[in-house]
Design an enzyme around this catalytic site. Structure first.
Site, PDB file in Angstrom:
ATOM      1  N   LYS B 202      -6.968   1.399  20.631  1.00  0.00           N
ATOM      2  CA  LYS B 202      -7.602   0.448  20.390  1.00  0.00           C
ATOM      3  C   LYS B 202      -7.093  -0.676  19.296  1.00  0.00           C
ATOM      4  O   LYS B 202      -6.871  -0.405  18.011  1.00  0.00           O
ATOM      5  CB  LYS B 202      -8.913   1.088  19.599  1.00  0.00           C
ATOM      6  CG  LYS B 202      -9.892   0.083  18.914  1.00  0.00           C
ATOM      7  CD  LYS B 202     -10.496  -0.961  19.651  1.00  0.00           C
ATOM      8  CE  LYS B 202     -11.557  -1.688  18.541  1.00  0.00           C
ATOM      9  NZ  LYS B 202     -10.799  -2.593  17.567  1.00  0.00           N
ATOM     10  N   GLU B 276      -2.683   6.036   7.587  1.00  0.00           N
ATOM     11  CA  GLU B 276      -1.905   5.428   6.570  1.00  0.00           C
ATOM     12  C   GLU B 276      -2.869   4.153   6.014  1.00  0.00           C
ATOM     13  O   GLU B 276      -3.257   3.386   7.057  1.00  0.00           O
ATOM     14  CB  GLU B 276      -0.737   4.593   7.484  1.00  0.00           C
ATOM     15  CG  GLU B 276       0.655   4.094   6.669  1.00  0.00           C
ATOM     16  CD  GLU B 276       0.129   2.743   6.170  1.00  0.00           C
ATOM     17  OE1 GLU B 276      -0.552   2.636   5.152  1.00  0.00           O
ATOM     18  OE2 GLU B 276       0.618   1.749   6.731  1.00  0.00           O
ATOM     19  N   CYS B 315       1.310  -3.225   4.091  1.00  0.00           N
ATOM     20  CA  CYS B 315       0.725  -2.016   3.228  1.00  0.00           C
ATOM     21  C   CYS B 315       1.492  -1.669   2.269  1.00  0.00           C
ATOM     22  O   CYS B 315       1.004  -1.187   1.068  1.00  0.00           O
ATOM     23  CB  CYS B 315       0.903  -0.983   4.247  1.00  0.00           C
ATOM     24  SG  CYS B 315      -0.220  -0.907   5.525  1.00  0.00           S
ATOM     25  N   GLU B 416      -5.440  -3.653  -3.365  1.00  0.00           N
ATOM     26  CA  GLU B 416      -4.531  -4.160  -2.244  1.00  0.00           C
ATOM     27  C   GLU B 416      -5.198  -5.329  -1.928  1.00  0.00           C
ATOM     28  O   GLU B 416      -6.153  -5.385  -1.094  1.00  0.00           O
ATOM     29  CB  GLU B 416      -4.464  -2.858  -1.001  1.00  0.00           C
ATOM     30  CG  GLU B 416      -3.343  -3.619  -0.230  1.00  0.00           C
ATOM     31  CD  GLU B 416      -2.743  -2.435   0.626  1.00  0.00           C
ATOM     32  OE1 GLU B 416      -3.056  -1.467   0.601  1.00  0.00           O
ATOM     33  OE2 GLU B 416      -1.748  -2.847   1.367  1.00  0.00           O
TER      34      GLU B 416
END
Lengths: 138, 520
Positions: B202, B276, B315, B416
């Site tokens: 997906k 992750e 990331c 983040e």
């Protein structure tokens, strides 16, 4: 009493729209990459809130949580949940509406922080008055 | 590079890439319409213009893809490693031959400047397929000699061998992020396919297009049903996949709340998950870098600017710069100078170094953090505002490369932002550097810059992160394990150990005894 989380008019409207379709809702503030820092909105019966997650209050009668460790870094700010155009948001219910919830923030004044310290927030497993709320322990 | 002819916006006259007006799901080797017949418009963040229509799939389409995957998995799982390896090598070749086309698709879909997919995303994708093609050929099970173990009982311990076979899981689900749409798909597809699994994948709804271009190129190389791509919104298509009791594993890259929800689904189905979930990576500059020579020092300054790679939508973005207090002023002067000459132009120009943020909501989120930083009392060193582009790009989503000076307790040091925003602070000594580096919920990446080998060694071991770059940053070679400590996730990608995450161990315990054990 100083609130830890607020909503805008647009947010209230979108929550009402979603709750008509999905019933009771729960919000959980995400962290990390990609859609991190987004407030995620789930059916209340589906997402199990962590037992030690912090309850920040309600927006449009729907409870809003954040993980305990994340709250330590966020507690000096009031969250203002807004709505912007966009898509995505992983499994958050508003994804297909073309709108996204967005967390804006206001840094508290010192007197507000002092007052907040007198009223520490509750953890999820100590709550008993939120209909349909599931935590990982109760 | 001034003589390089700029690439052209896809679809315009002379462009190597002409997007179709509508794409379909890729299921069982066929392009398949979503059952509801619903589509959504996919927008290019470079220009705000529509690229194409993408299926708005739901659980029915996911189930169709799972049907196809289950049909394909037994046969695919029984193919020899050489056969799977050769297919992966062919996939790598086709991607390599179409690097420009795929790069154009990636820039159009994600907004990154074209030099990045040309230099990084696509070559790394190619190498990743080749790496796992090699790794699966070289993989061996193990044989344990159990002779003489009393626990075997009686005589059976005489001539008893334990054979360990790595076997595929079967059908696996993968949810791909939008920051490196093709490369992140490759990180997950290559090991899963090498290990002999069939996949339902997906893509992110923010960047669904480039993977369609990839699948068009490689569709004929794979048996039908081995890779299935279902497009749509996370809540409508991703959730049925993540919660399905017909997948043996979920691989996910994203954020923490969804990571928790995926683990909740997995707990119902008792399946493994690799996650992750991002980070807030410190990039630490020691005092001795100033004496390392001009070229080395220039490399360190470049190391700071790695935060602007992919517009900070990485990331492991080195979004916390931790600089020794004695060198803060001269070092940041050099950083400022280098940032002032960054090329932030047309994303389809090969000279452009910083492009568009991937979506309007990502742009809004970054702007909200610029606001938080200013409220928290962080000072803007440079940037801090929206970046307005001209002409065809005036409706795209652009942000100025930004640096704040502040302290590690601020939210801009802890969350983040996933944008071109670096939060800078200083340290006095090594102990404080370690303390700042580890004062975070996350532990994905970190950078250490020093020519003192002992400092580098100690820092490398003391930082609680899955990847510590020493005198480098943002290198992602296959065969170096990548994954998170702390809230940054579970599992290690880009290394042969990822095969283990897509395999289960079959132990066949064989006795060669020819006389009774004597128990009964």
């Amino acid at each position: 009493m100083i609130k830890r989380v607020l909503s805008t008019k647009k947010t209230d409207d979108l929550i009402n729209e979603l709750s008509k379709i999905h019933g009771l809702l729960v919000f959980h503030q995400s962290g990390g990459c990609c859609d991190g820092s987004s407030p995620m909105c789930f059916p209340r019966s589906e997402f199990r809130v962590g037992s030690r997650d912090i309850y920040l209050g309600n927006i449009s009668s729907q409870p809003f949580f954040m993980s305990e460790d994340q709250f330590e870094y966020w507690k000096h700010t009031q969250l203002i949940i807004d709505v912007v155009d966009g898509k995505g948001g992983m499994f958050s219910l508003e994804g297909p509406t073309g709108k996204r919830f967005l967390t804006r923030s206001r840094v508290y004044e010192e007197n507000e922080i002092n007052e907040l310290l007198k009223n520490p927030p509750q953890i999820a497993s100590n709550l008993s008055n939120i209909e349909g709320l599931k935590t990982t322990v109760n | 590079m001034d003589d390089v002819k700029p690439f052209i916006y896809p679809g315009d006259d002379g462009s190597k890439l002409k997007p179709g007006s509508r794409y379909e799901n890729f299921i069982g080797g066929d392009w398949t319409k979503p059952k509801t017949g619903n589509y959504f418009e996919n927008i290019s963040p470079t220009s705000g213009k529509v690229i194409c229509e993408i299926p708005r799939s739901n659980a029915d389409d996911v189930n169709l893809a799972l049907d196809a995957a289950h049909k394909a998995a037994p046969g695919w799982g029984k193919t020899g490693p050489a056969e799977r390896s050769n297919i992966l090598l062919k996939i790598a070749d086709v991607i390599e031959q179409n690097a420009e086309k795929l790069s154009l698709a990636e820039t159009l879909d994600n907004g990154k400047p074209i030099r990045e997919p040309m230099a990084a995303d696509i070559p790394l994708t190619v190498d990743h397929f080749r790496y796992f093609a090699g790794a699966i050929r070289a993989q061996e099970g193990t044989i344990g000699n159990i002779d003489g173990m009393q626990s075997g009982g009686g005589n059976s311990a005489q001539g008893m061998m334990a054979y360990h076979y790595p076997e595929p899981l079967g059908v696996v689900g993968q949810i791909i992020p939008w920051n490196f749409p093709i490369l992140m798909a490759a990180w997950k597809l290559a090991p899963a396919l090498a290990a002999g699994n069939a996949v339902v994948l997906k893509p992110a709804e923010q960047t669904p297009y480039s993977i369609c271009v990839l699948m068009e190129l490689i569709a004929d190389l794979l048996p039908p049903g081995v890779v299935n791509v279902v497009q749509g919104y996370g809540v409508e298509a991703g959730k049925p996949l993540a919660s399905s009791n017909r997948v043996k594993k979920i691989g996910f890259t994203g954020e923490t709340t969804t990571g928790r929800l995926i683990l909740q689904y997995a707990s119902e189905n008792l399946i493994p998950v690799t996650l992750e979930l991002g980070g807030k990576s410190p990039n630490i500059f020691f005092k001795d870098i100033m004496n390392g020579g001009d070229e080395y020092l220039s490399r360190c300054v470049e190391g700071f600017l790695h935060a602007y790679f992919n517009q900070g939508e990485v990331c492991t973005c080195p979004s916390r710069a931790v600089v020794h207090e004695d060198i803060y002023e001269p070092f940041m002067e050099m950083v400022k100078k280098r940032v002032s000459v960054l090329n932030c132009g047309d994303p389809f120009d090969l000279n452009t170094q910083v492009g568009a943020q991937a979506s309007s909501e990502q742009f809004d989120k970054i702007m909200s953090y610029l606001d938080v930083g200013k409220q928290e009392g962080a000072s803007v060193i440079f940037g801090g505002e929206k970046r307005q582009m001209d002409g065809a790009y005036s409706n795209g989503y652009y942000v100025e490369p930004t640096a704040f000076k502040g302290d590690n307790s601020m939210r801009i040091f802890q969350e983040e932002i996933f944008g071109p925003v670096v939060s800078v602070t200083t340290f006095k000594d090594e102990a404080e550097a370690i303390s700042i580096a580890n004062d975070t919920l996350y532990g994905l990446g970190a950078g250490v810059w020093s020519k003192d080998a002992n400092i580098c060694y100690r820092m490398g071991r003391a930082i609680e992160a899955g990847r510590v770059w020493v005198n480098c940053y943002h290198s992602y070679p296959a065969h170096a394990a990548f994954g998170g400590y702390k809230n940054s996730g579970i599992g290690r990608e880009t290394h042969k150990m990822m095969l283990n995450h897509y395999q289960q161990t079959k132990n066949v315990l064989v006795s060669y005894a020819e006389v009774p054990d004597g128990f009964f």
